[in-house]
Design an enzyme around this catalytic site. Sequence first.
Site, PDB file in Angstrom:
ATOM      1  N   THR A   1       0.866  -1.188   0.000  1.00 47.58           N
ATOM      2  CA  THR A   1       0.000   0.000   0.000  1.00 47.58           C
ATOM      3  C   THR A   1       0.902   1.236   0.000  1.00 47.58           C
ATOM      4  O   THR A   1       1.337   1.682  -1.044  1.00 47.58           O
ATOM      5  CB  THR A   1      -0.978  -0.001   1.189  1.00 47.58           C
ATOM      6  OG1 THR A   1      -0.262  -0.249   2.403  1.00 47.58           O
ATOM      7  CG2 THR A   1      -2.048  -1.060   1.013  1.00 47.58           C
TER       8      THR A   1
ATOM      9  N   LYS B   1       3.911  -6.787   4.331  1.00 45.57           N
ATOM     10  CA  LYS B   1       3.649  -5.416   3.908  1.00 45.57           C
ATOM     11  C   LYS B   1       3.303  -4.598   5.140  1.00 45.57           C
ATOM     12  O   LYS B   1       2.819  -5.106   6.148  1.00 45.57           O
ATOM     13  CB  LYS B   1       2.531  -5.332   2.864  1.00 45.57           C
ATOM     14  CG  LYS B   1       1.140  -5.742   3.313  1.00 45.57           C
ATOM     15  CD  LYS B   1       0.345  -4.747   4.102  1.00 45.57           C
ATOM     16  CE  LYS B   1       0.244  -3.399   3.420  1.00 45.57           C
ATOM     17  NZ  LYS B   1      -0.568  -2.453   4.299  1.00 45.57           N
TER      18      LYS B   1
ATOM     19  N   THR C   1      -1.052  -2.406  10.649  1.00 44.26           N
ATOM     20  CA  THR C   1      -1.640  -2.589   9.322  1.00 44.26           C
ATOM     21  C   THR C   1      -0.631  -3.393   8.545  1.00 44.26           C
ATOM     22  O   THR C   1       0.053  -2.935   7.653  1.00 44.26           O
ATOM     23  CB  THR C   1      -2.006  -1.276   8.620  1.00 44.26           C
ATOM     24  OG1 THR C   1      -2.669  -1.596   7.408  1.00 44.26           O
ATOM     25  CG2 THR C   1      -0.850  -0.390   8.361  1.00 44.26           C
TER      26      THR C   1
ATOM     27  N   GLU D   1       6.828   4.733   7.126  1.00 39.34           N
ATOM     28  CA  GLU D   1       6.438   5.961   6.427  1.00 39.34           C
ATOM     29  C   GLU D   1       7.308   7.136   6.878  1.00 39.34           C
ATOM     30  O   GLU D   1       7.269   7.539   8.038  1.00 39.34           O
ATOM     31  CB  GLU D   1       4.963   6.252   6.678  1.00 39.34           C
ATOM     32  CG  GLU D   1       4.052   5.264   5.975  1.00 39.34           C
ATOM     33  CD  GLU D   1       2.597   5.389   6.375  1.00 39.34           C
ATOM     34  OE1 GLU D   1       1.765   4.772   5.687  1.00 39.34           O
ATOM     35  OE2 GLU D   1       2.285   6.079   7.359  1.00 39.34           O
TER      36      GLU D   1
ATOM     37  N   ASN E   1       0.608  10.585   5.295  1.00 42.06           N
ATOM     38  CA  ASN E   1      -0.713  10.263   5.833  1.00 42.06           C
ATOM     39  C   ASN E   1      -1.735  11.352   5.562  1.00 42.06           C
ATOM     40  O   ASN E   1      -2.930  11.064   5.433  1.00 42.06           O
ATOM     41  CB  ASN E   1      -0.589   9.966   7.331  1.00 42.06           C
ATOM     42  CG  ASN E   1      -0.013   8.590   7.574  1.00 42.06           C
ATOM     43  OD1 ASN E   1      -0.717   7.590   7.469  1.00 42.06           O
ATOM     44  ND2 ASN E   1       1.277   8.523   7.865  1.00 42.06           N
TER      45      ASN E   1
ATOM     46  N   SER F   1      -5.577  10.954  -1.408  1.00 44.29           N
ATOM     47  CA  SER F   1      -5.614  11.814  -2.595  1.00 44.29           C
ATOM     48  C   SER F   1      -4.835  11.203  -3.750  1.00 44.29           C
ATOM     49  O   SER F   1      -4.226  10.173  -3.635  1.00 44.29           O
ATOM     50  CB  SER F   1      -5.075  13.191  -2.252  1.00 44.29           C
ATOM     51  OG  SER F   1      -3.794  13.107  -1.703  1.00 44.29           O
TER      52      SER F   1
END
Length: 413
Positions: free
Chosen positions: A160, A186, A197, A284, A408, A413
């Site tokens: 993702t 992942k 997640t 991230e 995040n 978007s």
Amino acid sequence: MAVNFPSIDPAQLHPVAGVTLGWAEANIRKPNRKDVLVVSVEEGATVSGVFTENRFCAAPVTVCREHLAKVRAGGAGIRALVVNTGNANAGTGEPGLAHARETCAELARLAGIAPGQVLPFSTGVILEPLPIERLKAGLPAALANRAAANWHDAAQAIMTTDTLPKAASRQVTIDGHTITLTGISKGAGMIKPNMATMLGFLAFDAKVAQPVLDALAKDVADHSFNCITIDGDTSTNDSFILIASGKASLPQIASTDSPAYAALREAVTAVAQALAQLIVRDGEGATKFITVTVEGGKSAAECRQIAYAIGHSPLVKTAFYASDPNLGRILAAIGYAGVADLDVGKIDLYLDDVLVAKAGGRNPAYLEEDGQRVMKQSEIAVRVLLGRGDAQATIWTCDLSHDYVSINADYRS
């Protein structure tokens, strides 16, 4: 930017006998990307898993638990896994459950197995309906290109916000028999123990009795995926699955007390830890990989509790990002971790080999430039000595950067 992320050669990901993988581009959320994965398992394999502790668990997690419960009650074994990215099918109520079951039924129809022999997984945006027709339309293509060597493609198909595919593989010898282990994972955000997640799938060709595999899955998760944190958020979808295909010549492992089990546990844990650490390295916005070890506790649980207080702290994580040796933030996190009767006057704190705090206070010999030198590294070890026992625990985490906020903020978007 991933932190010292190792190069993964697809040719080094060993096929596991009895397991094939296929993918498709189904336009679940974005076009022209792999977003559906099917894993087929030959008859006779055993499959187990552990799942999120988030009470708002996703629909596929509920269905996975139902199907595995039927297997443990004597039902037919699991023969397939199906994964979609781009949509979590979480917060979707009864329609989401119906979609998860419909996915299983459609794959079962195409593969000639029963719906209860399929485990579904989803990852992506929460609170949006699963585009079930697009997912179902992608299943024939995923089935058609199944192959034993598709592990790298499979790792890409479950990404993702990950920037790189995550996979690990090794071969070991147990009692003179070669055992092959390969896995993918992942996750890059919403990463916290129990688990995140995070999706992890690890297959090996040993034959393992169902109760033994169930015990192995929990034990391995506790020493790998439950030892990582990026942002302290626990996801609705996290799942860790073990597949024992049973195709190796090693006799069935039927007891957790056997030497063969101990050897297998060591090998599976090593691969799972590699997969878990890849998640942190690709966190991230991460720029630093941090190992936090707490030693000298009364129990491993209290050591882990303190380690996570450090690893979750936004103040600690931003200090690492800034390369700022504002290390009193670590002492503060230790203090609010909630460990009863903690004598802070016995605590030592190390940053790599630099003794920062001794007996609960600043080490008189500590120089801030020494702390600064360590803080500028891309890999940092934090070591806390509690001085109250022999237990210890280690977790892996990363820093918190401006990019984490941007990623995040822009996620949908």
